[in-house]
Design an enzyme around this catalytic site. Structure first.
Site, PDB file in Angstrom:
ATOM      1  CE  LYS A  74      -2.424  -2.265  -2.406  1.00 12.55           C
ATOM      2  NZ  LYS A  74      -1.061  -1.987  -2.903  1.00 12.55           N
ATOM      3  CB  SER A 149       0.434  -5.473  -3.902  1.00 10.84           C
ATOM      4  OG  SER A 149       0.553  -4.084  -3.605  1.00 10.84           O
ATOM      5  CB  SER A 173       2.170  -2.209  -5.627  1.00 16.88           C
ATOM      6  OG  SER A 173       2.941  -3.313  -5.212  1.00 16.88           O
TER       7      SER A 173
END
Length: 486
Positions: A74, A149, A173
């Site tokens: 990420k 997210s 997330s």
């Protein structure tokens, strides 16, 4: 292919690390123009690292546990010499001079960086739609969001673009996009995994964890990234157990608590509820005892979160002032005007909204009414969990009230978007480990996720129950045909 299976093939010489890396790079080339899971693909580095693994194997060296495994990271985890943007114009050109602790541990364990994945800007969102560089798409249906997210990390694993990935979880997330994309997503105990090098959103809530196609692979990654880090003052010093050994234990006799408030939540899709209850019945068939439990303040978690998280974000994001690093407006006269314009132009709408909410909640005359009160409710949420765990060993809930929604479905209603994290936020508020495991599909063929929660540092128990369910249900073997999912 799971990590253990791959390790066997590599050691026997049946496939090289370079071949596996090239397979995944080819997959990215084939599907990522549509999915947009990645912000940057590190093909040259990946091939060079794979060649080093192959040379070590040829020389007879002992291979590390993740040797040759292509991993996606990420893009809010710092990677030395590789852009870390947080999907924001504010950090569009930021290249960290250091490596985060978790990624450093992955590379030491032989993992191969295949690229950095898309996310909601500064991890603020539930659909990846707030990314400054465009949204990611759901591999099961590109007209649907992948969640957020960490949507890019979840989509990359689901679409076979990498073996596994890392995300961060502040209010769901990791688990929510894992549910939307039909993969395993694990949020460890707060402090179990170092946050050093993770770009901060809400420091008392953020936690790094893995995405994978199986619980066993999640255990493999957690084994590598967990443990004390002196650079992170919130990282726990507790010894790291053998997570892989826990997978082999049966679940007969364990008490599984069905959280009453979750199954009565407003907006819970009937198909999601039915699928999760069927998963509970599967655990009962394995010898677990099902017990209904009440966590009266469970559904208060979302209101509490949207005071605490924005408050911490407003403080953490104050460092982006256009002076030291990050985006700087060139159209300002004074220092004050430059700072104001840099933040207005560098941050997107959702990030600005949360900064304003947090600044208001911390302002003189309101801090007691909002922030202090939210922290008091947070304590009550934790006490509800403590009480529940005196009656049961593990808690069971849906991961998300719905399956993946269409792009733009909540564009004009931020509150509706926030409700996507209704069932995941409480575990963050209490610092508890939680995992998403796929448990079925809705009538449109979209994945449904089951959430399991255990007490602090009880990841072995969490993985044990999740693995036993996964092996018995074999949900992903019954999946419907999907255009992009391999």
């Amino acid at each position: 292919m799971g990590i253990a299976e791959w390790r066997g093939q590599l050691e026997r010489g049946e496939m090289s690390a370079r071949e596996l890396t090239d397979q995944h790079l080819a997959r990215i080339e084939a599907v990522d123009a549509e999915l947009h899971s990645f912000l940057e693909v590190t093909a040259e580095r990946a091939r060079a690292d794979a060649d080093r693994i192959d040379a070590a194997r040829a020389a007879g060296d002992t291979l590390p546990p993740l040797a040759g495994v292509p991993l996606a990271i990420k893009d809010n985890l710092c990677t030395k010499g590789i852009r870390t943007t947080c999907s924001s114009r504010m950090l569009e050109h930021f290249v960290p001079p250091y490596e985060s602790t978790v990624t450093e541990r992955l590379w030491q364990a032989g993992g191969i960086l295949i690229g950095k994945t898309n996310l909601d800007e500064f991890a603020m969102g539930s659909s990846t739609e707030t990314s400054a560089f465009g949204p990611s798409r759901n591999p099961w249906n590109p007209e649907r969001v992948p969640g957020g997210s960490s949507g890019g990390s979840a989509a990359a694993v689901a679409a076979g673009e990498c073996v596994a990935s890392l995300g961060s979880d502040t209010g769901g997330s990791i688990r929510q996009p894992a549910a939307f994309c039909g993969v395993v997503g694990l949020k460890p105990t707060y402090g179990r995994v170092s946050r050093w090098g993770l770009v901060a959103f809400a420091s008392s809530l953020d936690q790094v964890g893995p995405f994978s196609t199986s619980v066993a692979d999640a255990a493999e990654l957690l084994q590598v990234i967990a443990g004390e880090d002196r650079r992170d003052g919130t990282c726990l010093k507790a010894p790291v157990p053998d997570y892989r050994a826990a997978l082999q234990k049966p679940v007969k006799g364990l008490r599984v608590g069905l959280v009453k408030e979750c199954f009565e939540a407003d907006g819970l899709d009937p198909q999601v509820k039915a699928s999760v209850l069927a998963a509970a019945a599967q655990l009962e068939a394995l010898g677990c005892e099902l017990v209904e439990v009440s966590c009266p303040r469970f559904n208060d978690g979302i209101a509490t979160y949207y005071v605490i998280a924005p408050s911490e974000a407003s403080a953490n994001l104050a460092r982006y002032d256009g002076v030291k690093y990050g985006y700087r407006s060139e159209q300002a006269g004074s220092l004050a005007e430059m700072t104001a314009r840099s933040r207005a132009e560098g941050f997107g709408d959702e990030v600005q909204r949360r900064i304003l909410i947090g600044t208001y909640a911390l302002s003189a005359g309101y801090v007691d009414a909002y922030y202090k009160k939210a922290q008091q409710v947070r304590t009550l949420i934790r006490r509800d969990f403590d009480a529940a765990f005196t009656k049961v060993d593990v808690l069971l809930t849906p991961t998300s009230p719905t399956t993946a929604f269409r792009f733009g479905a909540h564009a004009e209603d931020p509150l509706a978007m926030y409700l996507a994290d209704l069932l995941t936020i409480p575990a963050n508020m209490a610092g508890l480990p939680a995992i998403n495991v796929p448990c079925g599909f809705d009538d449109s063929g979209l994945p449904i996720g089951l959430q399991l929660i255990t007490g602090v540092l009880e990841e072995p128990l969490l993985l044990q129950v999740a693995h036993n369910y996964e092996q018995a249900a074999r949900v992903m073997e019954k999946r419907p045909v999907a255009a992009l999912v391999p």
